[in-house]
Enzyme design. Structure first.
Site, PDB file in Angstrom:
ATOM      1  CB  ALA A   6      72.946  13.538  78.828  1.00 47.08           C
ATOM      2  CG  HIS A   7      74.359  13.969  74.086  1.00 44.51           C
ATOM      3  ND1 HIS A   7      73.663  14.115  72.918  1.00 44.51           N
ATOM      4  CD2 HIS A   7      73.930  14.966  74.890  1.00 44.51           C
ATOM      5  CE1 HIS A   7      72.868  15.140  73.011  1.00 44.51           C
ATOM      6  NE2 HIS A   7      73.005  15.684  74.192  1.00 44.51           N
ATOM      7  CG  ASN A   8      78.743  15.328  73.693  1.00 42.55           C
ATOM      8  OD1 ASN A   8      79.360  14.447  73.132  1.00 42.55           O
ATOM      9  ND2 ASN A   8      77.790  16.003  73.099  1.00 42.55           N
TER      10      ASN A   8
END
Lengths: 350, 350, 350
Positions: A237-239
């Site tokens: 997922a993001h980050n």
């Protein structure tokens, strides 16, 4: 590519016995080996009882454990040296500067002349692709993406804009890198999209399995560290920050902003909540679950949902299996206590 | 797109302080902000200790909590208004009526002239695509599909025939919609395919993450309700009904004919058996499992396999961790009871 | 395709009552049926109370249970015969020898003239494709692959080199077959790729769901047995052996070298460790976990992580739910024993 046994031994820096001039042209399992195969035998026990019918040209074996009649290269780690020898006999494909006429290439993309651009590939504006890359059918390189040297992108790999990939990355078919992260803010009636305008950085020597997905950072960067190996159908997922040399097996999912430090080994179908932090070298068993925000400390192997140290997990799992006996023991104790109470009452009433 | 602080405040309907004419051209995290960034600060505590080195043009903050030296817009919900402002500064891409010559478009498809049809896209017979849609590389629009206005289909999205998509849908790379459901009847020797001849309806404002799969109904309709948000690698089986505003995190799987009512929030890697029914607003934690036919009632958060109300799950999980002590206590009780029995016997024999 | 009721009954080898000349042109659910629909009714109870408003042309029902006013075909297994009838009314698409000009076909590929090669397909050198296959948009057939007769490959199916597929296979959109297995040897600093130079064999009548991934053998073969049915987003690792007629639901993952024998039925989101061995006909419930090397014996249904026979799993799960009562009972026993001890002490001190 054909090599002699002595060339292979020399490449590996190892001793051999037998016919050094004999040609070897492939790696094989011993079941499928023929007279030009290199095989390996991992243990002395297997070597001692090795079927005489096997027809390999050469075996990589533990020192002085060659089966009768087979030329041998001696290694303390036969499987490792077999893998190294494979890179000599069956090297990574190399590019030849092919540009398929069906490819759609932006005039502003910078593509090294050595790169192979396969059929039906798209390379968008401002992309830069360095020496030796191979782009298979249907690959999409988004605006401003950067690929390092000798990357292989198998069919239908999709890079959204601004993704950076290091040297020697291997992205298998259907991998998606840089898709929007899953972030919304509820306004009381609908979910408003939180901006997903960050990027993805994939460092050198990363391999990512078929149909895995790596989301771009929302405002920052999603990073896959050098030498990390990610299996099929994995979600990042993001980050998220994946450290150097991390290994993640199939169908695992890593939620937003989670950190997995270097050399951690993650099983299949594991789930990480967001903002978790897995320290260096941790091993997590398949199907485990890590709660959001959880710190998973170095020096242990973890199992279960939620994760616990393996020794504790094993003990609890064994006791779980003994619940019927525990119930039985409690029932029996209740009976015994009732009998004791009755007996005492009789005494007291005397 | 560049906007002044007063324009942004006006768009949000909020007060601001500082230089209203200052230009802002992007949203940023405060770590990455520069002199033209809009940032947000979610709490008064963070705002009070805000690093003086941060160079943002403007911050959206709780009322009267602006850090010294930064122009500020005041909001009761800074993150929500930041997301709204992002839609002004970095709006959705808009289409320009591009038809890439490599696209393969059926003569009987009806495509609004404003639509972008990217390289290597296929649009089959009878498809209808409304105003403002963007079809990226390699998208396939099957026979008779309908796309509403301003949909964005990222590379390699595949729509099987007869799929209907509402307005403003975002389908990320590799999404498959309308594939055959998984239905067979065993004839004693082989599995006979049950007909999978239904359709899929995706309502307005749905977003679906990369490589997710939505099967068509067997005889009926698979439906994704308006405003639903679905993450990467999610599986939605035939005849599933997903309500308005439902949120489903990555790698969750929903089996055939299951109903998830509006505004339910589903974690990652959750599994639903077939014909389950999740009522309005239910929250289900990651990795949970819902049994076939189970009704999951409104008003609770659920966890575990099979799902239980969170309070019950927590209590059971804590007791699971205390199994060794329970075993210990039972052993001690057995000893004590044996001593009591012996003592009583001594009395009785006197 | 339009058929009369008597033609359908004859095709099924079943009796009918009513108007044998009436035309039927599709299968429907009874909710969506119109005057040209074939429907089925699975039980006598439903047939007895059947809504008079339903307008089907014909129903397949249990013997002598036709609802009033509807022509009927009598079957001991209405759902099975309905599925068979569907294959007559809505047969598999058949190929017409189409070659789309945008397809990229190697001069050394052998493609039967009856095969449909859709837009933007690539067929590489040495591939052989037999009679009646249909290749949809963006399919990639790697070097030396072999496809049997009447296979359907939906858009963006990717076959890596040397994959063999039997007759009548159906591979849904985004399926990847023959990607490298996930195998490395750690050299103390980095992971060295173990050779992934084996193949994949998919036997006759296999169906594989959207975005599933099947890795090639490392040195040997990954095999999917005849008639196996695999749902969406399933991962099959290197050297796995899936037997004849095995069914695997969505998002399940099978680790390297695991064997699943014929007619096993595997739920969704199940995980198999490597080198596990599932015997013939075993049923494994959704979300279960099978440990590496585990033998799962015939004759049972299994659930849980790790798997246990269902009866045992149910008992343990029920006891898990009763942990609070067990804790309560232990507390009460401790009190009672303390009272007994005190009472005895009083006696003894007399």
């Amino acid at each position: 590519m054909s090599r002699t046994i002595s060339e292979i031994a020399s490449f590996l820096g190892l001793r051999f016995q037998g016919d050094g001039d004999r040609k070897v042209d492939k790696v094989s399992s011993w079941e499928a080996a023929d007279a030009s195969s290199l095989i390996y035998i991992e243990s002395r026990e297997v070597a001692a009882q090795f079927p005489q019918t096997v027809q390999a040209a050469c075996a990589i074996v533990l020192p002085e454990s060659a089966p009768a009649g087979i030329s041998a290269i001696f290694s303390e780690r036969p499987k490792l040296d077999f893998a190294r020898a494979a890179s000599l006999l069956q090297p990574r494909p190399s590019s030849a500067g092919m540009r398929h006429p069906s490819a759609v290439i932006s005039a502003s993309a910078e593509i090294d002349k050595s790169v192979d651009v396969g059929p039906l590939v798209t390379v968008r504006a401002g992309a830069r692709i360095r020496r030796g890359c191979i782009l298979h059918e249907g690959v999409v390189i988004g605006e401003g993406c950067v690929l390092g040297e000798e990357c292989v992108l198998y069919p239908s790999v999709i890079l959204y804009p601004q993704v950076e990939v290091g040297n020697r990355a291997i992205l298998h078919a259907g991998v998606v890198v840089g898709s929007d992260g899953f972030g919304y803010v509820f306004d009381g009636d609908a979910y408003i999209k939180f901006p997903q305008v960050g990027t993805v950085v994939i460092e050198d020597d990363v391999e990512i399995g078929a149909n895995s997905t790596i989301d771009r950072g929302s405002l920052g960067v999603t990073r896959i560290g050098a030498g990390a190996k990610i299996d099929n159908l994995v979600q990042v997922a993001h980050n998220v920050q994946i450290g150097k040399g991390v290994v993640i097996a199939a169908q695992t999912g890593v939620s937003g902003s989670t950190i997995i430090e270097e050399y951690a080994v993650i099983g299949g179908q594991v789930g990480f909540g967001d903002h978790a932090h897995v320290q260096k070298g941790v091993v997590i068993g398949s199907k485990a679950g890590v709660l959001p925000g959880k710190i998973v400390r170095s020096g242990e192997t973890y199992w279960g949902i939620p994760v616990r140290p393996l020794s504790e997990f094993k003990r609890l799992n064994a006791l779980f299996g003994r619940l019927p006996q525990m119930k039985e023991e409690i029932s029996k104790l209740k009976e015994q206590v009732a009998l004791l109470q009755a007996a005492l009452q009789k005494f007291e009433s005397k």
